[in-house]
Design a protein around this motif. Structure first.
Motif, short mmCIF file in Angstrom:
data_model
loop_
_atom_site.label_atom_id
_atom_site.label_comp_id
_atom_site.label_asym_id
_atom_site.label_seq_id
_atom_site.Cartn_x
_atom_site.Cartn_y
_atom_site.Cartn_z
N UNK A 1 0.76 -1.11 -0.05
CA UNK A 1 0.12 0.02 -0.06
C UNK A 1 0.91 1.30 -0.18
N UNK A 2 0.29 2.30 -0.27
CA UNK A 2 1.16 3.59 -0.48
C UNK A 2 0.56 4.65 0.16
N UNK A 3 1.35 5.53 0.57
CA UNK A 3 0.95 7.06 1.28
C UNK A 3 1.69 7.96 0.38
N UNK A 4 0.80 8.94 -0.30
CA UNK A 4 1.50 9.68 -1.19
C UNK A 4 1.98 10.82 -0.95
N UNK A 5 2.70 11.80 -1.13
CA UNK A 5 3.16 13.26 -0.92
C UNK A 5 1.98 13.75 -1.16
N UNK A 6 1.35 13.84 -2.20
CA UNK A 6 -0.04 14.73 -2.44
C UNK A 6 -1.21 14.00 -2.05
N UNK A 7 -1.01 13.39 -0.87
CA UNK A 7 -2.19 12.40 -0.40
C UNK A 7 -3.04 11.69 -1.62
N UNK A 8 -3.33 12.43 -2.75
CA UNK A 8 -4.00 11.61 -3.70
C UNK A 8 -5.54 10.67 -3.17
N UNK A 9 -6.09 11.42 -2.63
CA UNK A 9 -7.36 10.86 -1.95
C UNK A 9 -8.25 11.10 -3.25
N UNK B 1 -2.70 11.60 -9.84
CA UNK B 1 -2.32 11.05 -8.65
C UNK B 1 -3.51 9.99 -8.13
N UNK B 2 -4.85 10.29 -8.49
CA UNK B 2 -5.78 9.48 -7.89
C UNK B 2 -5.77 8.14 -8.73
N UNK B 3 -5.39 8.37 -9.85
CA UNK B 3 -5.31 6.94 -10.80
C UNK B 3 -3.77 6.21 -10.21
N UNK B 4 -3.19 6.92 -9.78
CA UNK B 4 -1.99 5.98 -9.14
C UNK B 4 -2.47 5.43 -7.84
N UNK B 5 -3.27 6.22 -7.03
CA UNK B 5 -3.55 5.76 -5.67
C UNK B 5 -4.42 4.44 -6.08
N UNK B 6 -5.50 4.70 -6.91
CA UNK B 6 -6.33 3.61 -7.22
C UNK B 6 -5.44 2.12 -7.57
N UNK B 7 -4.25 2.54 -8.56
CA UNK B 7 -3.41 1.29 -8.71
C UNK B 7 -2.76 0.87 -7.86
#
Lengths: 250, 260
Positions: free
Chosen positions: A83-91, B126-132
């Motif tokens: 799982x990943x937590x992103x710098x820009x949150x990417x919610x 970024x949301x697509x990356x989060x989904x992947x």
């Protein structure tokens, strides 16, 4: 356990990663440090194949993958173990905090909605957002959004959580609350690989610090070893630049 | 120059014109349906950069956006039967409506394709990356994360597109279709009260356009309810800051909305 073997990666002609080897034991917290452009974020993104490595092997838990011959199914299996937590949150901006955490539980893990909901609520409570279940990301502060991001990662019960500069986009006064949450889950024995510039956090939470520069691992060891007694000149230079106050106590 | 102006005719023409509203709306609905399907087919190769199809999409877009709709209507009506005759299809008895809907549909498709592409690309990567990263498949990421948000982004453009289409259908009379404008021509010729017919006609188009705009605005608000209201205010101010009202207008008026 995570094992990276001979991971390499180039963007155009530029070699970003050169045969990186890294092992992370279960329950270990590994912090990756390095100047910008050293390849640390790229390495992290290779672990879940958001960047496609040119070659090498990735193993997470009982799953092993040869990067050069990875098929779509392999990539999916790999990603479902991480799982990943992103710098820009990417919610997901069109979903509430609760829905953000539930989404992959419903779609990827195929949990029944009731169970997904229960697990998500308790995770959001754990990161201190029990009162924000129905808030959309646009209504949350950066710190709150990142804590939702952490809950979302925890919900998947991955073998490892990858943190990509989780506090770099935050206002300084919000960094603390996010680091506190990460520190707490680190104590629970969740395996983590963290790319960060927060030296205090690295010293405090990491079991092992990896210093990267120019696409290679320059030095690794316990926080004490790397911070107090760095062996390599490049590490010393980097630490001098990034923690000047540590050298001049008044 | 026709008979002297009598406002009474405007009101007596209204119901007569409204009799043919169904035909106009049928063209609009049929073309929209065709256009959205065509739009997806054209947008997908451009979004996923599929080699040959992408080039074909480009040709399609250039043709339908670069030539007047009137010419497209004529080309379809007179040209298509000629083109298909050697292949053994006899279209000489096909209803005019078929050509009209096909021409308007493919015309709309060009603008719809750009609308779809721009909206999908506007959803943050970024949301697509989060989904992947969470283990979703590309299809799941597209259908559950990207498209719902792209829909909200697309509505203002879609609104422009529908209204432009509605107005464009007034050219179908040139092929003899008895829609509202065709009917207005006939009424004018019969009674010699041209101005009154066109006032009545304009009123109907105006009311429909206005209603469509309001309905779609409400839809947009609903689809974008996850975005905080404050942000919208900020955006509006940002628009004002562009300098002149002309610059602001240039930003809003993208023709049929596809020309991004």
């Amino acid at each position: 356990m995570i094992e990276l073997k001979n991971i390499s990666k180039s963007f155009w002609r530029h070699e970003v990663l050169r045969n990186i080897n890294l092992n992370v034991e279960t329950g270990e917290v590994v912090v990756i440090l390095g100047p910008s452009g050293s390849g640390k974020t790229t390495l992290l993104r290779c672990v879940n194949y958001l960047e496609k490595p040119a070659g090498g092997e990735i193993a997470v838990g009982d799953f092993r993958m040869d990067c050069a011959r990875a098929k779509r199914g392999d990539v999916l299996r790999l990603r479902r173990k991480t799982a990943m937590v992103f710098q820009q949150y990417n919610l997901f901006r069109h979903k509430t905090a609760l829905e953000n955490v539930m989404e992959a539980l419903l779609v990827v893990k195929k949990l029944p909605p009731k169970e997904a909901r229960g697990r998500s609520v308790s995770l959001l409570e754990k990161v201190g957002l029990g009162d924000k279940l129905d808030a959309y990301p646009s209504r949350l502060s950066g710190g709150q959004q990142q804590r939702v991001g952490i809950a979302r990662a925890l919900a998947l019960e991955p073998e490892v959580i990858l943190f990509d500069e989780p506090t770099s986009a935050l206002d300084p006064e919000l960094v603390g609350e996010v680091l506190e949450v990460i520190r707490n889950i680190a104590r629970e024995g969740i395996t983590m690989i963290v790319v960060t510039h927060e030296m205090g956090f690295a010293r405090d939470v990491a079991n092992r610090v990896v210093f990267m520069d120019g696409g290679v691992v320059v030095e690794e060891g316990t926080p004490d070893e790397v911070f107090q007694r760095p062996r390599e000149e490049r590490t010393k230079q980097f630490l001098r630049r990034i923690t000047p106050e540590a050298n001049y106590s008044i | 120059m026709g008979a002297s102006f009598d406002i009474g005719y405007v009101f007596s023409f209204l119901p007569k014109l409204l009799d043919t509203l169904g035909v106009t709306l049928l063209i609009v609905a049929g073309s929209l349906l065709t256009g959205i399907v065509a739009g997806f087919l054209v947008a997908l190769p451009r979004m996923y950069k599929i080699p040959v199809l992408r080039a074909l999409s480009g040709v399609y877009l250039s043709f339908f956006r670069g030539t007047p709709i009137l010419i497209q209507l004529f080309l379809f009506y007179y040209g298509l039967p000629e083109l298909l005759k050697p292949l053994g299809f006899d279209l000489s008895r096909a209803p005019v409506m078929l050509f009209v809907i096909l021409a308007y549909g493919l015309h709309t498709g060009a603008y719809a394709a750009e609308m779809i592409r721009a909206s999908v690309e506007a959803v943050d990567r970024g949301q697509v990356e989060a989904a992947y990263a969470a283990g979703m498949t590309p299809y799941q990421a597209l259908s559950r994360i990207v498209l719902p948000q792209a829909l909200g982004i697309a509505v203002p453009v879609f609104s422009n597109l529908v209204i432009a289409l509605l107005k464009d259908t007034s050219l179908a009379f040139t092929l003899g279709v008895m829609e509202m404008t065709g009917k207005a021509q006939t009424l004018g010729t019969l009674t010699q009260h041209f101005v009154e017919t066109y006032i009545a006609l304009a009123l109907i188009y105006l009311v429909i356009s206005f209603t469509l705009e309001k309905v779609l605005l409400a839809a947009e608000r609903r689809l974008n309810r996850h975005e905080a209201r404050e942000e919208r205010v900020v955006r509006r101010f940002a628009l004002g800051k562009r300098g002149s009202y002309r610059a602001a207008l240039a930003d809003i008026e993208t023709g049929k909305g596809g020309g991004i």
